[in-house]
Scaffold this motif. Structure first.
Motif, PDB file in Angstrom:
ATOM      1  N   GLY A 246      37.567  76.197  43.165  1.00  0.00           N
ATOM      2  CA  GLY A 246      36.275  75.982  42.985  1.00  0.00           C
ATOM      3  C   GLY A 246      35.580  75.038  43.941  1.00  0.00           C
ATOM      4  N   LEU A 247      34.233  75.200  43.998  1.00  0.00           N
ATOM      5  CA  LEU A 247      33.667  74.466  44.798  1.00  0.00           C
ATOM      6  C   LEU A 247      33.788  72.987  44.303  1.00  0.00           C
ATOM      7  N   ALA A 248      34.132  72.399  43.228  1.00  0.00           N
ATOM      8  CA  ALA A 248      34.396  71.130  43.024  1.00  0.00           C
ATOM      9  C   ALA A 248      35.444  70.456  44.049  1.00  0.00           C
ATOM     10  N   GLY A 249      36.529  71.423  44.477  1.00  0.00           N
ATOM     11  CA  GLY A 249      37.509  70.960  45.298  1.00  0.00           C
ATOM     12  C   GLY A 249      37.036  70.782  46.603  1.00  0.00           C
ATOM     13  N   VAL A 250      35.909  71.421  46.928  1.00  0.00           N
ATOM     14  CA  VAL A 250      35.761  71.271  48.253  1.00  0.00           C
ATOM     15  C   VAL A 250      35.030  69.999  48.893  1.00  0.00           C
ATOM     16  N   SER A 251      35.340  69.069  49.553  1.00  0.00           N
ATOM     17  CA  SER A 251      34.767  68.082  50.264  1.00  0.00           C
ATOM     18  C   SER A 251      35.006  67.875  51.755  1.00  0.00           C
TER      19      SER A 251
ATOM     20  N   ALA B 279      29.589  80.909  52.857  1.00  0.00           N
ATOM     21  CA  ALA B 279      28.815  81.907  52.103  1.00  0.00           C
ATOM     22  C   ALA B 279      28.880  83.226  53.145  1.00  0.00           C
ATOM     23  N   ASP B 280      28.728  82.841  54.411  1.00  0.00           N
ATOM     24  CA  ASP B 280      28.933  84.056  55.288  1.00  0.00           C
ATOM     25  C   ASP B 280      30.128  84.576  55.737  1.00  0.00           C
ATOM     26  N   ALA B 281      31.103  83.653  55.945  1.00  0.00           N
ATOM     27  CA  ALA B 281      32.234  83.758  56.503  1.00  0.00           C
ATOM     28  C   ALA B 281      33.197  84.772  55.307  1.00  0.00           C
TER      29      ALA B 281
ATOM     30  N   GLU C 210      35.379  88.465  43.356  1.00  0.00           N
ATOM     31  CA  GLU C 210      36.743  87.831  43.744  1.00  0.00           C
ATOM     32  C   GLU C 210      36.677  86.546  44.225  1.00  0.00           C
ATOM     33  N   HIS C 211      35.393  86.144  44.578  1.00  0.00           N
ATOM     34  CA  HIS C 211      35.270  84.775  45.033  1.00  0.00           C
ATOM     35  C   HIS C 211      33.930  84.293  44.269  1.00  0.00           C
ATOM     36  N   ASP C 212      34.321  83.761  43.025  1.00  0.00           N
ATOM     37  CA  ASP C 212      33.234  83.441  41.871  1.00  0.00           C
ATOM     38  C   ASP C 212      32.291  82.298  42.246  1.00  0.00           C
ATOM     39  N   TRP C 213      32.911  81.386  43.271  1.00  0.00           N
ATOM     40  CA  TRP C 213      32.148  80.100  43.647  1.00  0.00           C
ATOM     41  C   TRP C 213      30.834  80.596  44.496  1.00  0.00           C
ATOM     42  N   LEU C 214      30.771  81.736  44.758  1.00  0.00           N
ATOM     43  CA  LEU C 214      29.653  82.406  45.451  1.00  0.00           C
ATOM     44  C   LEU C 214      28.315  82.246  44.620  1.00  0.00           C
ATOM     45  N   LEU C 215      28.718  82.488  43.357  1.00  0.00           N
ATOM     46  CA  LEU C 215      27.318  82.457  42.254  1.00  0.00           C
ATOM     47  C   LEU C 215      26.913  80.983  42.347  1.00  0.00           C
ATOM     48  N   SER C 216      27.335  79.978  42.856  1.00  0.00           N
ATOM     49  CA  SER C 216      26.624  78.723  42.755  1.00  0.00           C
ATOM     50  C   SER C 216      25.931  78.584  44.073  1.00  0.00           C
ATOM     51  N   ILE C 217      25.994  79.331  45.024  1.00  0.00           N
ATOM     52  CA  ILE C 217      25.209  78.947  46.339  1.00  0.00           C
ATOM     53  C   ILE C 217      24.576  80.158  46.879  1.00  0.00           C
ATOM     54  N   SER C 218      24.868  81.372  46.370  1.00  0.00           N
ATOM     55  CA  SER C 218      24.183  82.406  47.157  1.00  0.00           C
ATOM     56  C   SER C 218      22.976  83.200  46.353  1.00  0.00           C
TER      57      SER C 218
ATOM     58  N   SER D 254      16.412  93.687  46.081  1.00  0.00           N
ATOM     59  CA  SER D 254      16.668  94.094  44.537  1.00  0.00           C
ATOM     60  C   SER D 254      18.000  94.428  44.292  1.00  0.00           C
ATOM     61  N   LEU D 255      18.740  95.115  45.242  1.00  0.00           N
ATOM     62  CA  LEU D 255      20.025  95.492  44.695  1.00  0.00           C
ATOM     63  C   LEU D 255      20.902  94.407  44.855  1.00  0.00           C
ATOM     64  N   THR D 256      20.797  93.619  45.923  1.00  0.00           N
ATOM     65  CA  THR D 256      21.630  92.475  46.036  1.00  0.00           C
ATOM     66  C   THR D 256      21.333  91.447  44.934  1.00  0.00           C
ATOM     67  N   GLY D 257      20.089  91.385  44.085  1.00  0.00           N
ATOM     68  CA  GLY D 257      20.100  90.384  43.151  1.00  0.00           C
ATOM     69  C   GLY D 257      20.722  91.110  41.969  1.00  0.00           C
ATOM     70  N   TYR D 258      20.645  92.443  41.803  1.00  0.00           N
ATOM     71  CA  TYR D 258      21.288  92.952  40.650  1.00  0.00           C
ATOM     72  C   TYR D 258      22.842  93.005  40.657  1.00  0.00           C
ATOM     73  N   ALA D 259      23.354  92.885  42.047  1.00  0.00           N
ATOM     74  CA  ALA D 259      24.705  92.954  42.154  1.00  0.00           C
ATOM     75  C   ALA D 259      25.256  91.365  41.614  1.00  0.00           C
ATOM     76  N   LEU D 260      24.391  90.319  42.053  1.00  0.00           N
ATOM     77  CA  LEU D 260      24.681  88.690  41.751  1.00  0.00           C
ATOM     78  C   LEU D 260      24.543  88.775  40.274  1.00  0.00           C
ATOM     79  N   THR D 261      23.365  89.299  39.585  1.00  0.00           N
ATOM     80  CA  THR D 261      23.198  89.114  38.164  1.00  0.00           C
ATOM     81  C   THR D 261      24.499  89.650  37.549  1.00  0.00           C
ATOM     82  N   ASP D 262      24.786  90.844  37.760  1.00  0.00           N
ATOM     83  CA  ASP D 262      26.006  91.479  37.190  1.00  0.00           C
ATOM     84  C   ASP D 262      27.270  90.863  37.513  1.00  0.00           C
ATOM     85  N   ALA D 263      27.502  90.256  38.508  1.00  0.00           N
ATOM     86  CA  ALA D 263      28.768  89.584  38.527  1.00  0.00           C
ATOM     87  C   ALA D 263      28.520  88.302  37.611  1.00  0.00           C
ATOM     88  N   ALA D 264      27.853  87.653  37.780  1.00  0.00           N
ATOM     89  CA  ALA D 264      27.598  86.464  36.778  1.00  0.00           C
ATOM     90  C   ALA D 264      27.931  86.602  35.279  1.00  0.00           C
ATOM     91  N   LEU D 265      27.217  88.000  34.813  1.00  0.00           N
ATOM     92  CA  LEU D 265      27.581  88.416  33.540  1.00  0.00           C
ATOM     93  C   LEU D 265      29.167  88.710  33.031  1.00  0.00           C
TER      94      LEU D 265
END
Length: 253
Positions: free
Chosen positions: A46-51, A81-83, A113-121, A158-169
């Protein structure tokens, strides 16, 4: 006339526009190596391990050496987030609706697949070359629909926002509602049971009836994409109606 805004050193590196040094030994590391190491750590811990220290240890250099390439942890997160995003699917002449359905689901699956993206994207506009390539392909798929460029960008956003919201759910449904640990809510089923207990049918008649009918009875819909496809269909239906309205206004090209 105001001078053009310069890219930050971090974005210069992400876009390959940083001038190469003319002298001296070839550097042992580069931004791609640093970013790949950070992604490996985030996927595992997770992102907590990234320093800066943990990433430096992973690539075998002192933490201070990273600052030549990454000015801060925020810069590193931007690069990550890009790479982590693969190349987008190509439209390939498919109908815009078929392509955007795949495009949206692919974005959702990347985040799962990379749920840490929810915290930064969630609220970050795309700045890097890979994420902007996804936006480019969505706009290309909408060519000839009669939508103007601003409308195309709004559709993609709008579609990107929906993808992120559904991934969070989906993520929360599978891992529990951590912020509500004191109420022992372990997932959507427990959430539905709790609502059935507290909702007063006189105050919340519609919601109470839906909950008691089992609308929140399980996570199978999210896991099997049924709810995702339903919501995506609603959004694409709206885009289709907008395109039809523009055609009636004579804007189809």
């Amino acid at each position: 006339m105001e001078p053009a805004r310069r890219l930050s050193p971090m974005l210069e590196r992400m876009w390959g526009r940083e001038p190469a040094p003319r002298r001296g030994p070839r550097p042992r590391i580069d931004l791609a190596t640093i970013t790949a190491a950070a992604i490996e750590i985030a996927d595992a811990d997770g992102l907590a391990g990234v320093s800066m220290g943990s990433v430096a240890s992973r690539v075998g250099v002192a933490a201070t050496a990273l600052y030549r390439y990454v000015g801060s942890k925020e810069d590193l997160l931007t690069s990550m987030a890009d790479a982590v995003v693969p190349a987008p699917p190509e439209p390939g002449g498919r109908p815009w609706r078929d392509y955007l359905a795949q495009w949206t689901k692919a974005q959702r699956d990347i985040v799962l697949e990379h749920d840490w993206l929810l915290s930064i994207s969630r609220f970050a506009p795309p700045l890097g070359p890979r994420r902007l390539l996804w936006l480019d392909r969505a706009l290309a798929a909408l060519d000839g629909t009669g939508l103007d460029d601003g409308e195309k960008i709004n559709v993609a956003s709008s579609l990107t926002g929906y993808a992120l919201t559904d991934a969070a759910l989906v993520h929360n449904a599978g891992s529990g509602f951590g912020e509500f640990d004191e109420t022992d809510i372990g997932g959507v089923s427990d959430y539905g049971d709790l609502l059935a207990e507290v909702l007063d049918p006189e105050t919340y008649p519609a919601l109470s009836a839906a909950v008691r009918a089992g609308a929140l009875g399980g996570v199978e819909g999210w896991v099997d994409d049924e709810d995702f496809r339903f919501g995506l269909g609603l959004l694409l239906d709206g885009v289709e109606r907008l395109i039809a309205r523009r055609a009636s206004e004579g804007r189809t090209r």
